[in-house]
Design a protein around this motif. Sequence first.
Motif, PDB file in Angstrom:
ATOM      1  N   GLY A 323       0.807  -1.225   0.000  1.00  0.00           N
ATOM      2  CA  GLY A 323       0.000   0.000   0.000  1.00  0.00           C
ATOM      3  C   GLY A 323       0.835   1.267   0.000  1.00  0.00           C
ATOM      4  O   GLY A 323       0.533   2.238  -0.700  1.00  0.00           O
ATOM      5  N   LEU A 324       1.904   1.304   0.795  1.00  0.00           N
ATOM      6  CA  LEU A 324       2.741   2.506   0.859  1.00  0.00           C
ATOM      7  C   LEU A 324       3.496   2.697  -0.460  1.00  0.00           C
ATOM      8  O   LEU A 324       3.659   3.835  -0.927  1.00  0.00           O
ATOM      9  N   LEU A 325       3.923   1.598  -1.061  1.00  0.00           N
ATOM     10  CA  LEU A 325       4.605   1.700  -2.352  1.00  0.00           C
ATOM     11  C   LEU A 325       3.660   2.333  -3.385  1.00  0.00           C
ATOM     12  O   LEU A 325       4.063   3.198  -4.169  1.00  0.00           O
ATOM     13  N   ARG A 326       2.411   1.908  -3.352  1.00  0.00           N
ATOM     14  CA  ARG A 326       1.407   2.451  -4.273  1.00  0.00           C
ATOM     15  C   ARG A 326       1.183   3.945  -3.997  1.00  0.00           C
ATOM     16  O   ARG A 326       1.080   4.762  -4.925  1.00  0.00           O
ATOM     17  N   PHE A 327       1.137   4.325  -2.726  1.00  0.00           N
ATOM     18  CA  PHE A 327       0.945   5.731  -2.345  1.00  0.00           C
ATOM     19  C   PHE A 327       2.101   6.588  -2.855  1.00  0.00           C
ATOM     20  O   PHE A 327       1.873   7.684  -3.389  1.00  0.00           O
ATOM     21  N   ILE A 328       3.314   6.105  -2.697  1.00  0.00           N
ATOM     22  CA  ILE A 328       4.479   6.864  -3.145  1.00  0.00           C
ATOM     23  C   ILE A 328       4.450   7.036  -4.661  1.00  0.00           C
ATOM     24  O   ILE A 328       4.779   8.110  -5.186  1.00  0.00           O
ATOM     25  N   ARG A 329       4.045   5.983  -5.373  1.00  0.00           N
ATOM     26  CA  ARG A 329       3.984   6.098  -6.833  1.00  0.00           C
ATOM     27  C   ARG A 329       3.000   7.195  -7.235  1.00  0.00           C
ATOM     28  O   ARG A 329       3.277   7.986  -8.147  1.00  0.00           O
ATOM     29  N   GLU A 330       1.849   7.269  -6.578  1.00  0.00           N
ATOM     30  CA  GLU A 330       0.874   8.301  -6.926  1.00  0.00           C
ATOM     31  C   GLU A 330       1.384   9.692  -6.528  1.00  0.00           C
ATOM     32  O   GLU A 330       1.169  10.668  -7.245  1.00  0.00           O
ATOM     33  N   LEU A 331       2.056   9.769  -5.404  1.00  0.00           N
ATOM     34  CA  LEU A 331       2.567  11.061  -4.937  1.00  0.00           C
ATOM     35  C   LEU A 331       3.564  11.660  -5.918  1.00  0.00           C
ATOM     36  O   LEU A 331       3.500  12.857  -6.235  1.00  0.00           O
ATOM     37  N   ILE A 332       4.501  10.835  -6.400  1.00  0.00           N
ATOM     38  CA  ILE A 332       5.550  11.382  -7.266  1.00  0.00           C
ATOM     39  C   ILE A 332       5.006  11.805  -8.627  1.00  0.00           C
ATOM     40  O   ILE A 332       5.681  12.569  -9.345  1.00  0.00           O
ATOM     41  N   HIS A 333       3.790  11.356  -8.974  1.00  0.00           N
ATOM     42  CA  HIS A 333       3.190  11.760 -10.249  1.00  0.00           C
ATOM     43  C   HIS A 333       2.263  12.962 -10.103  1.00  0.00           C
ATOM     44  O   HIS A 333       1.724  13.451 -11.109  1.00  0.00           O
ATOM     45  N   GLU A 334       2.066  13.439  -8.868  1.00  0.00           N
ATOM     46  CA  GLU A 334       1.260  14.650  -8.696  1.00  0.00           C
ATOM     47  C   GLU A 334       2.030  15.849  -9.215  1.00  0.00           C
ATOM     48  O   GLU A 334       3.225  16.002  -8.961  1.00  0.00           O
ATOM     49  N   ASP A 335       1.350  16.718  -9.904  1.00  0.00           N
ATOM     50  CA  ASP A 335       1.978  17.848 -10.575  1.00  0.00           C
ATOM     51  C   ASP A 335       2.716  18.750  -9.583  1.00  0.00           C
ATOM     52  O   ASP A 335       2.145  19.220  -8.600  1.00  0.00           O
ATOM     53  N   GLY A 336       4.009  18.971  -9.841  1.00  0.00           N
ATOM     54  CA  GLY A 336       4.799  19.906  -9.056  1.00  0.00           C
ATOM     55  C   GLY A 336       5.387  19.367  -7.777  1.00  0.00           C
ATOM     56  O   GLY A 336       6.137  20.065  -7.094  1.00  0.00           O
ATOM     57  N   LEU A 337       5.064  18.118  -7.430  1.00  0.00           N
ATOM     58  CA  LEU A 337       5.552  17.590  -6.149  1.00  0.00           C
ATOM     59  C   LEU A 337       6.914  16.914  -6.257  1.00  0.00           C
ATOM     60  O   LEU A 337       7.669  16.894  -5.285  1.00  0.00           O
ATOM     61  N   PHE A 338       7.209  16.344  -7.416  1.00  0.00           N
ATOM     62  CA  PHE A 338       8.408  15.519  -7.536  1.00  0.00           C
ATOM     63  C   PHE A 338       8.998  15.695  -8.934  1.00  0.00           C
ATOM     64  O   PHE A 338       8.264  15.606  -9.929  1.00  0.00           O
TER      65      PHE A 338
END
Length: 507
Positions: A323-338
């Motif tokens: 679950g955390l791996l999935r969360f990190i993948r979505e986070l890094i694809h959010e615009d401007g965050l990563f």
Amino acid sequence: MRKSTGAEYGRLLNLVYIISDMVIFLSFLYTLYIPDSLGATHIPIKLIGASQMAKPDRNTFQNRLNEMMNSIRQNILKGVYKPGDFLPAETALADQFLLSKNSVRLVLEKLVDDGLILKIPRVGTQVASRPQQTVVRFGVYPSLYEEANIGQLIARFQEEHPHIRIEPLKLPYFQAESVKQLLQSGIVDVITLNHIDYAHFRENDNLHVLEHYPEPQEVYPFLNDLFATEEGTVAVRPFIFSPVILCYNKEHFRQRRLFEPDSSWDWHDLRDALTKVSSPDRFGLFFHLSSYTRWPIFFLQNRAEFRRDENGRLSIEDPDMLGLLRFIRELIHEDGLFPLVMSFGEHDAEKLFKQQKVSVILTTYYRLNQLIDADFPFDIAQLPKSRTHDTQLLTTGIAVGSMSARKDEARCFADYLLSEPSQSFIRRHSFSLPANKWITESAQPELPNKPARLELHRELIPHYATQDRLKLTFDEIQLLGGCLGQYFSRLVDEDGLIRLFNKQLKP
């Protein structure tokens, strides 16, 4: 001739100091009254000025002794005084360093004990012939020059042991097989070895190429456990360590009127803060996605373990553990965050952070040394939590090759790197954490721009974890890291990641 011990040397210093006091006092009395040449009563003379009569304090006296010792030693080692040359007379040395002749003789006796000079009665003091140097080849990770001031430690060792010359050789990271071959062939005598590379040695029954030692009692016990053998010894003695931590720009948080990260934060709290702290000219978060010292955290915090079936294929016991791996993948694809659109190397997170192009990074105490001269305030925090608050523990140790032809000299150098003076030098001049518990918890870095929560590592000890808990071999860790590139790029989902991983496993 029997060599003086450190205690005897100290007693001699005190004796010389007392004698010096007596000589100065008698000289003072003598300057007050000088006998008349005609036998008359003593004639008082003008008192000498206080500045001329002031006796050096104990620190000044010790500094002059050290200055003379270091000056002569360096001149010999640098070849200013060559073997066979005679040093200046004792009276000349006394004048040069503002010492008494007795003090000069004390320094010269120490240099005789060190084998640097010879005292020839009624002739003088001669520079001794230097014994042929023994070369010790030291396989070292390049990052340790910054993370542990290894270059300065080598120089300090050679100054104290002029008969040993250290020849550094660059060791590759995460190529344990190559390191083993260097040891087996006797090309290197002493090496640095991190816990991940050590796992390869252990799994392939290669610990015989390393000297084994009793567990060092001065070291944090959890570090000894990482390098322990079945016989109750250690094949690698811990040198420095670090947990993975969060580092953030305090000004960026202050500008947005945001509270700074604390131990109550989970990854959702961090994402909320990142959306507010990021801006058109800076990203919120960065870390190296494929680093073996970063991505395992997203498995470890969810207590993920791999299980192996009868055919050797691997699977995750509970899909929610990803679950955390999935969360990190979505986070890094959010615009401007990563910053996904650029290609970065292993150590670029700190460079971007130092340029204030990113507000938060996942880093280590090792990499904080990149920020010593940062021109803005920053601090560190515990990683946000998922199922647990675990963080990955990294450590590097010192090992002596069992096949070294220069084993005595190699041991001498390894012992020096692990000694209290060397560990204290690392502690005072870097942000890295020495393995010596007493030094780490009693000394402080003497550096500017020190994070307020620098001692956070003590609070994190119950949450230290290593990749061993994933129950994967060294080779499987490397393979999974490669597969994660496709996962983070959204080319495969969690099931696809496991299938890809198994497909690439060797039968």
